[in-house]
Enzyme design. Structure first.
Site, mmCIF file in Angstrom:
data_model
loop_
_atom_site.group_PDB
_atom_site.id
_atom_site.type_symbol
_atom_site.label_atom_id
_atom_site.label_comp_id
_atom_site.label_asym_id
_atom_site.label_seq_id
_atom_site.Cartn_x
_atom_site.Cartn_y
_atom_site.Cartn_z
ATOM 1 N N LYS A 181 5.054 13.675 19.641
ATOM 2 C CA LYS A 181 4.558 14.621 18.627
ATOM 3 C C LYS A 181 4.596 13.979 17.247
ATOM 4 C CE LYS A 181 6.298 17.841 15.981
ATOM 5 N NZ LYS A 181 5.385 17.717 14.824
ATOM 6 N N GLU A 255 16.511 7.813 14.404
ATOM 7 C CA GLU A 255 16.312 6.994 13.195
ATOM 8 C C GLU A 255 16.172 7.969 12.043
ATOM 9 O OE1 GLU A 255 16.409 3.809 12.918
ATOM 10 O OE2 GLU A 255 16.123 3.067 14.955
ATOM 11 N N CYS A 289 12.365 5.311 4.665
ATOM 12 C CA CYS A 289 13.742 5.651 5.027
ATOM 13 C C CYS A 289 14.731 4.636 4.471
ATOM 14 C CB CYS A 289 13.859 5.723 6.538
ATOM 15 S SG CYS A 289 13.183 4.262 7.337
ATOM 16 N N GLU A 390 18.563 11.730 -0.609
ATOM 17 C CA GLU A 390 17.303 10.995 -0.429
ATOM 18 C C GLU A 390 16.206 11.684 -1.234
ATOM 19 O OE1 GLU A 390 15.702 11.133 3.591
ATOM 20 O OE2 GLU A 390 15.503 8.955 3.564
HETATM 21 P P1 NAD Z 1 11.210 15.631 9.263
HETATM 22 O O1 NAD Z 1 12.580 15.535 9.851
HETATM 23 O O2 NAD Z 1 10.902 16.815 8.432
HETATM 24 O O3 NAD Z 1 10.104 15.605 10.396
HETATM 25 C C1 NAD Z 1 10.067 14.583 11.351
HETATM 26 C C2 NAD Z 1 9.353 15.103 12.596
HETATM 27 O O4 NAD Z 1 10.159 16.144 13.138
HETATM 28 C C3 NAD Z 1 7.979 15.708 12.341
HETATM 29 O O5 NAD Z 1 7.128 15.425 13.436
HETATM 30 C C4 NAD Z 1 8.276 17.191 12.282
HETATM 31 O O6 NAD Z 1 7.160 17.994 12.630
HETATM 32 C C5 NAD Z 1 9.372 17.303 13.321
HETATM 33 N N1 NAD Z 1 10.264 18.466 13.139
HETATM 34 C C6 NAD Z 1 10.575 19.122 12.011
HETATM 35 N N2 NAD Z 1 11.404 20.158 12.285
HETATM 36 C C7 NAD Z 1 11.632 20.120 13.616
HETATM 37 C C8 NAD Z 1 12.401 20.916 14.508
HETATM 38 N N3 NAD Z 1 13.113 21.946 14.080
HETATM 39 N N4 NAD Z 1 12.391 20.585 15.821
HETATM 40 C C9 NAD Z 1 11.694 19.523 16.275
HETATM 41 N N5 NAD Z 1 10.927 18.758 15.488
HETATM 42 C C10 NAD Z 1 10.895 19.038 14.174
HETATM 43 O O7 NAD Z 1 10.978 14.253 8.494
HETATM 44 P P2 NAD Z 1 9.701 13.841 7.655
HETATM 45 O O8 NAD Z 1 9.768 14.627 6.382
HETATM 46 O O9 NAD Z 1 8.473 13.878 8.491
HETATM 47 O O10 NAD Z 1 10.005 12.282 7.377
HETATM 48 C C11 NAD Z 1 10.847 11.840 6.389
HETATM 49 C C12 NAD Z 1 12.231 11.552 6.920
HETATM 50 O O11 NAD Z 1 12.164 10.608 7.991
HETATM 51 C C13 NAD Z 1 13.117 10.920 5.870
HETATM 52 O O12 NAD Z 1 14.399 11.502 5.911
HETATM 53 C C14 NAD Z 1 13.180 9.464 6.305
HETATM 54 O O13 NAD Z 1 14.323 8.778 5.842
HETATM 55 C C15 NAD Z 1 13.113 9.569 7.778
HETATM 56 N N6 NAD Z 1 12.648 8.298 8.389
HETATM 57 C C16 NAD Z 1 13.549 7.476 9.008
HETATM 58 C C17 NAD Z 1 13.141 6.260 9.563
HETATM 59 C C18 NAD Z 1 14.127 5.327 10.233
HETATM 60 O O14 NAD Z 1 13.686 4.402 10.912
HETATM 61 N N7 NAD Z 1 15.413 5.522 10.075
HETATM 62 C C19 NAD Z 1 11.802 5.885 9.505
HETATM 63 C C20 NAD Z 1 10.898 6.749 8.881
HETATM 64 C C21 NAD Z 1 11.347 7.962 8.334
#
Ligand code: NAD
Length: 494
Positions: A181, A255, A289, A390
């Site tokens: 997803k 991650e 991230c 962040e």
């Molecule tokens: P997010 O956690 O809001 O969303 C990530 C994914 O999770 C999306 O597909 C979203 O639709 C889904 N999601 C949201 N709520 C959910 C729930 N309750 N149940 C299941 N799925 C759900 O993150 P974002 O805003 O899309 O991305 C930014 C974040 O990702 C930042 O915190 C960043 O640091 C992190 N990130 C980490 C890495 C890494 O390798 N460590 C890489 C890229 C991004």
């Protein structure tokens, strides 16, 4: 330059069982370009039934896929990489319009790195050798890697295509089927990829469900038919995924977020240092991230560093992401730019100084989009909210330090531990500091390099597990041990 026209579908279905299908509820979500607000397309909001169908199709696909040998799987991965390369320009522009990233980044980094990951895991699986040991004269132990089954994968909006490649390539190499997803904000590049690789991937092996995290994401993470969960996103949602995995007693790799320290000693090369500051916090509009968002500068070079950094930031081109010379594009959406500018206000209230930036961009055609000026927050301390949370924007918080011990202590005073960098010409110091910092990745005299073949992942609240390395094959498979008695004699115990 006028906005390029690209071919996108008006509506995208879900990719289940090898074909695009309509969602059961008919509910759609509109997708807009963050640079000018143009409606790009609409994607399907997957219902619980759709997620059930996707998991079922994945198990169907797995039945045959698990029988493939590594040569066949490597061939599939290499074909995917070839198709990505052949369609790189289209995929780069889709990503740029959907996410707001500058075209020079999607063309030179996101898309080529994604195909590199498929090639890397094709090579990794080919290089694998099983093990067989003679335990003693009468017994042999054979160790085999077997796939897990069906993996649920959830990825974020900041590197939509690359994160899909990070997730899909090890899973496919290991022989798993997936239901993936993407973020509802940025699903288009993965959907376009599925159109391109539809005939290369066996039916049911990759299934893509789209929709919001609070609906489709929740259905997927709680689905009882999964063998593993793999998640990249915020630490907040990471907790939920870990708890869903615990409920189902399945493994999870996570991650998550970061607040990484970019550390500049007084013997660093100042030209490289200023470049490294920009690489650390301006790449992908700071929506990274592992962004170097806490900048520690030695007191002996602090004034010169700030002066040069301000000049650098003032001369960055913030502009429409499809223009070749744009260095900083748009934040992904309204909520994100509001969050970023909200942190600027918090910094002011906390008594820090906004040395440069701190506001929306207004030039180069940016008026209709979500563009932030590169920002430096100075007179800051490590206990301020802006140094602990962040921000996920082109906003660096700069903190002065006196010596090695102090900077290691401050860098480690964070709940996160994803990445960081040290800039110095003293190799001993570089290694001492790199070892002293509690993070999964430390760069030395560089930043934000993310090639396949070097493990990436977090300490502390930044995650569990490592990606981008062949060790990930372990996280996508399980071990079968076949233990053989070759003696003809009874055990003699009974
Ligand atoms: P997010 O956690 O809001 O969303 C990530 C994914 O999770 C999306 O597909 C979203 O639709 C889904 N999601 C949201 N709520 C959910 C729930 N309750 N149940 C299941 N799925 C759900 O993150 P974002 O805003 O899309 O991305 C930014 C974040 O990702 C930042 O915190 C960043 O640091 C992190 N990130 C980490 C890495 C890494 O390798 N460590 C890489 C890229 C991004």
């Amino acid at each position: 330059m006028s906005k390029p026209k690209i071919n996108l579908d008006k509506k995208y279905g879900l990719f289940i069982g090898g074909e695009f299908v309509q969602g059961e509820s008919g509910e759609m979500l509109d997708v807009y370009c963050p640079a000018d607000g143009e409606l790009l397309s609409s994607i399907t909001q997957a219902s619980e039934k759709d997620v059930d169908n996707a998991v079922e199709a994945a198990w169907e696909g797995f039945k045959e896929y698990k029988k493939t040998n590594r040569y066949e799987r490597a061939k599939i991965l290499n074909k995917i990489a070839d198709i990505i390369d052949e369609n790189a320009e289209h995929l780069a522009m889709v990503e740029t319009l959907d996410n707001g990233k500058p075209i020079r980044e999607t063309r030179n980094i996101d898309i080529p790195l994604a195909s590199e990951h498929f090639r890397y895991f094709a090579g990794a699986i080919l290089a694998e050798e099983g093990t067989a040991n003679a335990i003693d004269e009468n017994t042999l132990s054979i160790v085999l890697r077997e796939p897990l089954g069906v993996v649920g994968q959830i990825i974020p909006w900041n590197f939509p295509f690359l994160m899909a490649a990070w997730k899909l390539s090890p899973a496919l190499a290991a022989g798993d089927a997936v239901v993936i997803k993407p973020s509802s904000t940025t699903s288009l590049s993965l959907l376009e990829l599925m159109k391109l690789i539809k005939d290369v991937v066996p039916k049911g092996v990759i299934n893509v469900i789209t929709g919001s995290g609070s609906k489709s994401g929740e259905y997927l993470q709680h689905h009882k038919g999964l063998s593993k969960l793999a998640f990249t996103g915020s630490t907040e949602v990471g907790y939920k995924i870990a708890s869903a995995a615990a409920d189902g007693l399945i493994p999870a790799t996570l991650e998550l977020g970061g607040k990484s320290a970019n550390i500049f000693f007084d013997d660093c090369d100042m030209d490289l240092a200023i470049d490294g500051l920009a690489m650390g916090i301006l790449f992908n509009q700071g929506q990274v991230c592992c962004a170097g968002s806490r900048v520690f500068v030695h007191e002996n070079i602090y004034d010169e560093f700030i002066e040069r950094a301000i000049k650098k930031f003032e001369n960055i081109k913030v502009g429409l992401p499809w223009e070749e010379d744009t260095q900083v594009g748009a934040q992904v959406n309204k909520a994100q730019i509001e969050k970023v500018l909200g942190y600027v206000e918090i910094a002011k209230k906390e008594g820090a100084t906004i040395a440069v930036g701190g506001e929306r961009a207004t030039k180069n055609g940016t008026e209709k989009g979500y563009f932030t000026m590169p920002t430096l927050i100075t007179n800051a301390s490590n206990d301020m909210k802006v140094a602990r949370e962040e921000i996920f924007g082109p906003v660096a918080v700069v903190i002065k330090f006196k010596d090695e011990d102090e900077v290691i202590k401050m860098a480690n005073d964070s709940e996160y531990g994803l990445a960081g960098a040290v800039w110095t010409k003293d190799i001993n110091r570089a290694i001492r500091v790199a070892r002293g910092i509690e993070t999964g990745r430390m760069w030395v005299n560089t930043y934000n390099q993310l090639p396949a073949g070097a493990p990436f992942g977090g300490y502390k609240k930044s995650g569990i597990g490592r990606e981008t390395h062949k060790m990930m094959l372990d996280a996508y498979s399980q071990v079968k041990n076949i233990f053989i008695n070759i003696s003809e004699k009874p055990s003699g115990l009974y």
